[in-house]
Motif scaffolding. Sequence first.
Motif, PDB file in Angstrom:
ATOM      1  N   ASP A  35       0.832  -1.203   0.000  1.00 54.45           N
ATOM      2  CA  ASP A  35       0.000   0.000   0.000  1.00 54.45           C
ATOM      3  C   ASP A  35       0.863   1.249   0.000  1.00 54.45           C
ATOM      4  N   ASN A  36       2.060   1.169   0.683  1.00 54.20           N
ATOM      5  CA  ASN A  36       2.944   2.329   0.723  1.00 54.20           C
ATOM      6  C   ASN A  36       3.436   2.698  -0.670  1.00 54.20           C
ATOM      7  N   THR A  37       3.751   1.670  -1.450  1.00 58.66           N
ATOM      8  CA  THR A  37       4.194   1.930  -2.828  1.00 58.66           C
ATOM      9  C   THR A  37       3.065   2.569  -3.618  1.00 58.66           C
ATOM     10  N   TRP A  38       1.860   2.022  -3.465  1.00 56.67           N
ATOM     11  CA  TRP A  38       0.725   2.580  -4.211  1.00 56.67           C
ATOM     12  C   TRP A  38       0.520   4.048  -3.842  1.00 56.67           C
ATOM     13  N   ALA A  39       0.611   4.359  -2.549  1.00 53.60           N
ATOM     14  CA  ALA A  39       0.412   5.738  -2.099  1.00 53.60           C
ATOM     15  C   ALA A  39       1.516   6.641  -2.650  1.00 53.60           C
ATOM     16  N   ALA A  40       2.749   6.126  -2.656  1.00 53.01           N
ATOM     17  CA  ALA A  40       3.865   6.933  -3.160  1.00 53.01           C
ATOM     18  C   ALA A  40       3.685   7.235  -4.647  1.00 53.01           C
ATOM     19  N   VAL A  41       3.209   6.250  -5.394  1.00 52.40           N
ATOM     20  CA  VAL A  41       2.998   6.472  -6.829  1.00 52.40           C
ATOM     21  C   VAL A  41       1.854   7.462  -7.042  1.00 52.40           C
ATOM     22  N   ASP A  42       0.808   7.349  -6.230  1.00 47.33           N
ATOM     23  CA  ASP A  42      -0.283   8.336  -6.325  1.00 47.33           C
ATOM     24  C   ASP A  42       0.252   9.746  -6.089  1.00 47.33           C
ATOM     25  N   GLU A  43       1.104   9.895  -5.090  1.00 47.10           N
ATOM     26  CA  GLU A  43       1.663  11.224  -4.790  1.00 47.10           C
ATOM     27  C   GLU A  43       2.519  11.718  -5.946  1.00 47.10           C
ATOM     28  N   TYR A  44       3.296  10.798  -6.520  1.00 45.48           N
ATOM     29  CA  TYR A  44       4.136  11.166  -7.664  1.00 45.48           C
ATOM     30  C   TYR A  44       3.267  11.626  -8.839  1.00 45.48           C
ATOM     31  N   PHE A  45       2.230  10.856  -9.135  1.00 41.80           N
ATOM     32  CA  PHE A  45       1.315  11.224 -10.219  1.00 41.80           C
ATOM     33  C   PHE A  45       0.671  12.586  -9.939  1.00 41.80           C
ATOM     34  N   ALA A  46       0.228  12.774  -8.694  1.00 43.45           N
ATOM     35  CA  ALA A  46      -0.438  14.034  -8.347  1.00 43.45           C
ATOM     36  C   ALA A  46       0.512  15.202  -8.596  1.00 43.45           C
ATOM     37  N   GLY A  47       1.784  15.020  -8.221  1.00 43.18           N
ATOM     38  CA  GLY A  47       2.755  16.087  -8.444  1.00 43.18           C
ATOM     39  C   GLY A  47       2.954  16.385  -9.918  1.00 43.18           C
ATOM     40  N   ALA A  48       2.790  15.358 -10.748  1.00 39.13           N
ATOM     41  CA  ALA A  48       3.028  15.533 -12.186  1.00 39.13           C
ATOM     42  C   ALA A  48       1.812  16.087 -12.921  1.00 39.13           C
ATOM     43  N   VAL A  49       0.608  15.663 -12.534  1.00 37.47           N
ATOM     44  CA  VAL A  49      -0.559  16.023 -13.362  1.00 37.47           C
ATOM     45  C   VAL A  49      -1.625  16.851 -12.654  1.00 37.47           C
ATOM     46  N   LEU A  50      -1.452  17.105 -11.362  1.00 35.84           N
ATOM     47  CA  LEU A  50      -2.434  17.920 -10.652  1.00 35.84           C
ATOM     48  C   LEU A  50      -1.776  19.210 -10.176  1.00 35.84           C
ATOM     49  N   SER A  51      -2.488  20.310 -10.315  1.00 32.00           N
ATOM     50  CA  SER A  51      -1.955  21.588  -9.834  1.00 32.00           C
ATOM     51  C   SER A  51      -2.261  21.729  -8.348  1.00 32.00           C
ATOM     52  N   PRO A  52      -1.428  22.500  -7.618  1.00 33.21           N
ATOM     53  CA  PRO A  52      -1.778  22.793  -6.220  1.00 33.21           C
ATOM     54  C   PRO A  52      -3.185  23.395  -6.184  1.00 33.21           C
ATOM     55  N   ASP A  53      -3.983  22.969  -5.208  1.00 28.89           N
ATOM     56  CA  ASP A  53      -5.387  23.356  -5.227  1.00 28.89           C
ATOM     57  C   ASP A  53      -5.869  23.661  -3.814  1.00 28.89           C
ATOM     58  N   PRO A  54      -5.668  24.904  -3.357  1.00 30.02           N
ATOM     59  CA  PRO A  54      -6.043  25.253  -1.975  1.00 30.02           C
ATOM     60  C   PRO A  54      -7.528  25.056  -1.683  1.00 30.02           C
TER      61      PRO A  54
END
Length: 218
Positions: free
Chosen positions: A3-22
């Motif tokens: 699950d830790n790997t899955w979460a880390a990949v989600d975070e990596y993807f978010a950093g690549a394709v999602l903009s900061p969103d307050p």
Amino acid sequence: MTDNTWAAVDEYFAGAVLSPDPVLDAALADSAAAGLPSIAVAPNQGKLLNLLARLAGARSILEIGTLGGYSTIWLARALPAGGRLVTCEYEQKHADVARANLERAGFGEDVVDIRVGAALDTLPTLDGPFDFVFIDADKINLAGYVSAALELSRPGTTIVVDNVVRQGAVVDAESTDSYVVGARRMFELLAAEPRLDATAVQTVGGKGYDGFVLGLVC
Ligand SMILES: C[S@@+](CC[C@H](N)C(=O)[O-])C[C@H]1O[C@@H](n2cnc3c(N)ncnc32)[C@H](O)[C@@H]1O
Ligand SMILES: [Mg+2]
């Protein structure tokens, strides 16, 4: 793989394709502060919903299961000017938190209509057809929600059903888990329902092992 790997990949993807969103961050923070459970879709899943609704050209969206309005914001952002979204929520407290989160996101009652009550009661009172439906409430009623969604659809409506895997338990025909029983009833409906052409996809990520149904009304 964990699950830790899955979460880390989600975070990596978010950093690549999602903009900061307050605004979305604040929606999650205020939902947690109000004591709502942490069961909203993940950010990359929210973006997927947003993209699917835009791909469908949705001008009218129905959501079943609002919680604090996190997925609602993602979906409302997919609407063109003049579009509308109806979201059904059982808990008044959840609806109140969602209303505040939606207002901060720029979506007033003229765009997003929150209907409080048991969705099986409120859905028959709605005017369709909707172009896009996202089902993400209690799982025991999944088949009923898909049936109601079909009544509120037109040929071409997209229907997405969240959380249909239950960490793989969905394959257990003997399960008494209401989540599994509800998901399996829905799959029985899909197998017999000619009006919905659907597929189901397993997912892993920060929210664990799960999956969703994607369907097109014929
Ligand atoms: C998984 S949460 C929704 C998460 C939200 N879609 C998101 O991703 O941000 C499920 C919501 O469905 C609501 N719910 C449960 N039973 C319901 C019912 N019978 N009718 C309508 N809503 C219901 C719960 O109160 C909860 O807020
Ligand atoms: Mg969900």
